[in-house]
Design an enzyme around this catalytic site. Structure first.
Site, PDB file in Angstrom:
ATOM      1  N   LYS A 266      14.763  89.372  50.957  1.00 58.69           N
ATOM      2  CA  LYS A 266      13.807  90.490  50.921  1.00 58.69           C
ATOM      3  C   LYS A 266      13.414  90.929  49.503  1.00 58.69           C
ATOM      4  O   LYS A 266      12.278  91.330  49.282  1.00 58.69           O
ATOM      5  CB  LYS A 266      14.377  91.704  51.674  1.00 58.69           C
ATOM      6  CG  LYS A 266      14.353  91.552  53.177  1.00 58.69           C
ATOM      7  CD  LYS A 266      14.795  92.834  53.862  1.00 58.69           C
ATOM      8  CE  LYS A 266      14.913  92.649  55.350  1.00 58.69           C
ATOM      9  NZ  LYS A 266      15.218  93.887  56.065  1.00 58.69           N
TER      10      LYS A 266
ATOM     11  N   ASP B 247       9.886  97.677  57.434  1.00 60.34           N
ATOM     12  CA  ASP B 247      11.145  98.346  57.815  1.00 60.34           C
ATOM     13  C   ASP B 247      10.974  99.848  57.621  1.00 60.34           C
ATOM     14  O   ASP B 247      11.211 100.636  58.535  1.00 60.34           O
ATOM     15  CB  ASP B 247      12.313  97.865  56.937  1.00 60.34           C
ATOM     16  CG  ASP B 247      12.806  96.483  57.324  1.00 60.34           C
ATOM     17  OD1 ASP B 247      12.712  96.115  58.504  1.00 60.34           O
ATOM     18  OD2 ASP B 247      13.282  95.764  56.417  1.00 60.34           O
TER      19      ASP B 247
HETATM   20  P1  NAP Z   1      23.492  97.811  51.897  1.00 64.22           P
HETATM   21  O1  NAP Z   1      22.312  97.623  51.024  1.00 64.22           O
HETATM   22  O2  NAP Z   1      24.690  96.952  51.724  1.00 64.22           O
HETATM   23  O3  NAP Z   1      23.949  99.360  51.778  1.00 64.22           O
HETATM   24  C1  NAP Z   1      25.058  99.852  52.483  1.00 64.22           C
HETATM   25  C2  NAP Z   1      25.218 101.336  52.225  1.00 64.22           C
HETATM   26  O4  NAP Z   1      26.312 101.809  53.027  1.00 64.22           O
HETATM   27  C3  NAP Z   1      25.560 101.694  50.780  1.00 64.22           C
HETATM   28  O5  NAP Z   1      25.010 102.953  50.493  1.00 64.22           O
HETATM   29  C4  NAP Z   1      27.088 101.764  50.819  1.00 64.22           C
HETATM   30  O6  NAP Z   1      27.639 102.632  49.840  1.00 64.22           O
HETATM   31  C5  NAP Z   1      27.320 102.364  52.170  1.00 64.22           C
HETATM   32  N1  NAP Z   1      28.646 102.018  52.714  1.00 64.22           N
HETATM   33  C6  NAP Z   1      29.071 100.781  53.071  1.00 64.22           C
HETATM   34  N2  NAP Z   1      30.341 100.857  53.510  1.00 64.22           N
HETATM   35  C7  NAP Z   1      30.714 102.165  53.424  1.00 64.22           C
HETATM   36  C8  NAP Z   1      31.916 102.884  53.728  1.00 64.22           C
HETATM   37  N3  NAP Z   1      32.982 102.237  54.223  1.00 64.22           N
HETATM   38  N4  NAP Z   1      31.935 104.227  53.512  1.00 64.22           N
HETATM   39  C9  NAP Z   1      30.849 104.871  53.004  1.00 64.22           C
HETATM   40  N5  NAP Z   1      29.697 104.248  52.689  1.00 64.22           N
HETATM   41  C10 NAP Z   1      29.628 102.913  52.904  1.00 64.22           C
HETATM   42  O7  NAP Z   1      23.081  97.637  53.443  1.00 64.22           O
HETATM   43  P2  NAP Z   1      21.645  97.932  54.104  1.00 64.22           P
HETATM   44  O8  NAP Z   1      20.824  96.708  54.052  1.00 64.22           O
HETATM   45  O9  NAP Z   1      21.131  99.187  53.529  1.00 64.22           O
HETATM   46  O10 NAP Z   1      22.042  98.122  55.651  1.00 64.22           O
HETATM   47  C11 NAP Z   1      22.783  99.238  56.039  1.00 64.22           C
HETATM   48  C12 NAP Z   1      22.789  99.366  57.563  1.00 64.22           C
HETATM   49  O11 NAP Z   1      21.473  99.554  58.057  1.00 64.22           O
HETATM   50  C13 NAP Z   1      23.350  98.163  58.319  1.00 64.22           C
HETATM   51  O12 NAP Z   1      24.129  98.634  59.376  1.00 64.22           O
HETATM   52  C14 NAP Z   1      22.125  97.488  58.861  1.00 64.22           C
HETATM   53  O13 NAP Z   1      22.374  96.769  60.061  1.00 64.22           O
HETATM   54  C15 NAP Z   1      21.244  98.691  59.140  1.00 64.22           C
HETATM   55  N6  NAP Z   1      19.825  98.328  59.182  1.00 64.22           N
HETATM   56  C16 NAP Z   1      19.150  98.549  60.332  1.00 64.22           C
HETATM   57  C17 NAP Z   1      17.819  98.211  60.420  1.00 64.22           C
HETATM   58  C18 NAP Z   1      17.083  98.459  61.702  1.00 64.22           C
HETATM   59  O14 NAP Z   1      16.006  97.881  61.902  1.00 64.22           O
HETATM   60  N7  NAP Z   1      17.579  99.328  62.557  1.00 64.22           N
HETATM   61  C19 NAP Z   1      17.163  97.641  59.309  1.00 64.22           C
HETATM   62  C20 NAP Z   1      17.881  97.452  58.126  1.00 64.22           C
HETATM   63  C21 NAP Z   1      19.223  97.783  58.079  1.00 64.22           C
HETATM   64  P3  NAP Z   1      27.925 102.133  48.327  1.00 64.22           P
HETATM   65  O15 NAP Z   1      26.610 102.209  47.596  1.00 64.22           O
HETATM   66  O16 NAP Z   1      28.942 103.095  47.829  1.00 64.22           O
HETATM   67  O17 NAP Z   1      28.455 100.714  48.451  1.00 64.22           O
END
Ligand code: NAP
Length: 318
Positions: A73, A109
């Site tokens: 992406k 998104d």
């Molecule tokens: P990402 O870029 O890896 O970001 C993850 C975020 O979650 C970061 O802010 C991270 O904090 C935080 N985090 C991870 N583990 C944690 C924990 N144990 N405690 C507290 N904070 C935590 O991931 P992303 O791409 O944003 O995706 C995040 C979620 O959104 C996933 O579940 C994904 O499936 C979902 N999503 C859904 C859609 C949809 O269409 N519904 C689309 C995209 C994503 P740090 O910065 O401190 O690491």
């Protein structure tokens, strides 16, 4: 998709690695079939080293466009001719539209999240106050598109505070919205005063109801913030399959009826976070709406037709 693929069939697809588990082929092909459009959607497993050549292939093979997913992406951006404002600010593209040899990158998104809010949740972000839990890629796409849709104030709460501060700075510099970084989960639940950098100009006391609110930077905490905002968006992977037993640390008892709470996780369709938030009377949604409407918007960009939303919704397996 027509019954037979013809010499005129337009091809759309997905570039990702891996792609086998994607729901997009089922969603788009059901919509093509329903409208009798001579289009087909195919998933392409594109390893990172082949991304540039795969993007060149969109032109070479005259594809109508593609979706882009993990891990491409962000990396795909240098290979495109143009970006929408949302994609540029989100720093990520999940939909490419090919028109007359030009490749335009969109971020459906974030735009899809907003369309879900307005169309399914009946929530217009204009003038609203939002608390985001997490500051990763999904949070950035959502935050940017909420801000571009007129949301007034965004509070970005994240475990790594510097990431939240970066996202808040981007919103403050590039959009009319105001944003703050909030340390979360905080040891003593207190918002550090120096992190609430900017007060909204001309803000009003929340008790007065109208207008923006002023955070009391000496006394703010995540409990107050949870109670003050109109919308809470959970963007961390906590609670996602196979770790359904995990849940973000959040003051659920501060939520109130009338607030909207969205968990971007959709597998399982009802997370612990949603379960706990629902007890407050807040209106609670999972991430399926965002998944659906990112596809709806991509479909409309490629075909120029209004997407059959319910057909696409039924093609999702949850
Ligand atoms: P990402 O870029 O890896 O970001 C993850 C975020 O979650 C970061 O802010 C991270 O904090 C935080 N985090 C991870 N583990 C944690 C924990 N144990 N405690 C507290 N904070 C935590 O991931 P992303 O791409 O944003 O995706 C995040 C979620 O959104 C996933 O579940 C994904 O499936 C979902 N999503 C859904 C859609 C949809 O269409 N519904 C689309 C995209 C994503 P740090 O910065 O401190 O690491």
């Amino acid at each position: 998709m027509s019954e037979l693929i013809s010499g005129r069939t337009r091809v759309c697809g997905l570039f990702g690695f891996p792609v086998e588990h994607s729901f997009s082929p089922a969603m788009h092909n059901a919509a093509f079939r329903h409208l009798g459009l001579d289009f087909v959607y195919v998933a392409f497993a594109v390893p990172p080293r082949e991304l540039e050549r795969a993007v060149a292939g969109i032109r070479a093979l005259n594809l109508a466009g593609v979706n882009v997913t993990v891990p491409h992406k962000e990396k795909v951006i240098p290979y495109l001719d143009e970006l929408t404002a949302g994609a540029r600010l989100a720093g990520a593209v999940n939909t490419i539209v090919h028109r007359d040899g030009r490749l335009v990158g969109h971020n459906t998104d974030g735009a899809g999240f907003v369309r879900f809010l307005t169309d399914d949740a009946g929530f217009n972000p204009a003038g609203k106050r939002v608390l985001l839990l997490g500051a990763g890629g999904a949070a950035r796409a959502v935050a940017v598109h909420l801000a571009l849709s007129g949301a007034a104030q965004l509070l970005v709460a994240n475990r790594t505070l510097s990431r939240a501060a970066e996202l808040a700075a981007l919103i403050n510099e590039e959009t009319p919205a105001r944003a703050w970084a909030v340390p979360w989960p905080a040891k003593d639940d207190r918002v550090l005063p120096e992190r609430l950098e900017r007060k909204p100009p001309g803000g009003h006391d929340p008790e007065e109801g109208e207008g923006t609110f002023v955070l009391d930077t000496n006394d703010g905490n995540i409990k107050e913030l949870a109670a003050l905002v109109d919308l809470v968006v959970q963007t961390t992977p906590l609670g996602m399959h196979p770790r359904e037993d995990t849940c973000p640390d959040f003051p659920f008892d501060c939520l109130r009826p009338g607030q909207v709470v969205v968990d971007l996780v959709y597998n399982p369709p009802r997370t612990l976070f949603m379960e706990r938030a629902a007890r407050s009377g807040a209106r609670v949604y999972n991430g399926l709406g965002m998944l659906l409407y990112q596809g709806v918007l991509a479909f409309e960009l490629w075909t120029g037709e209004e997407a059959p939303v319910e057909v696409m919704r039924r093609a999702l397996p949850f």
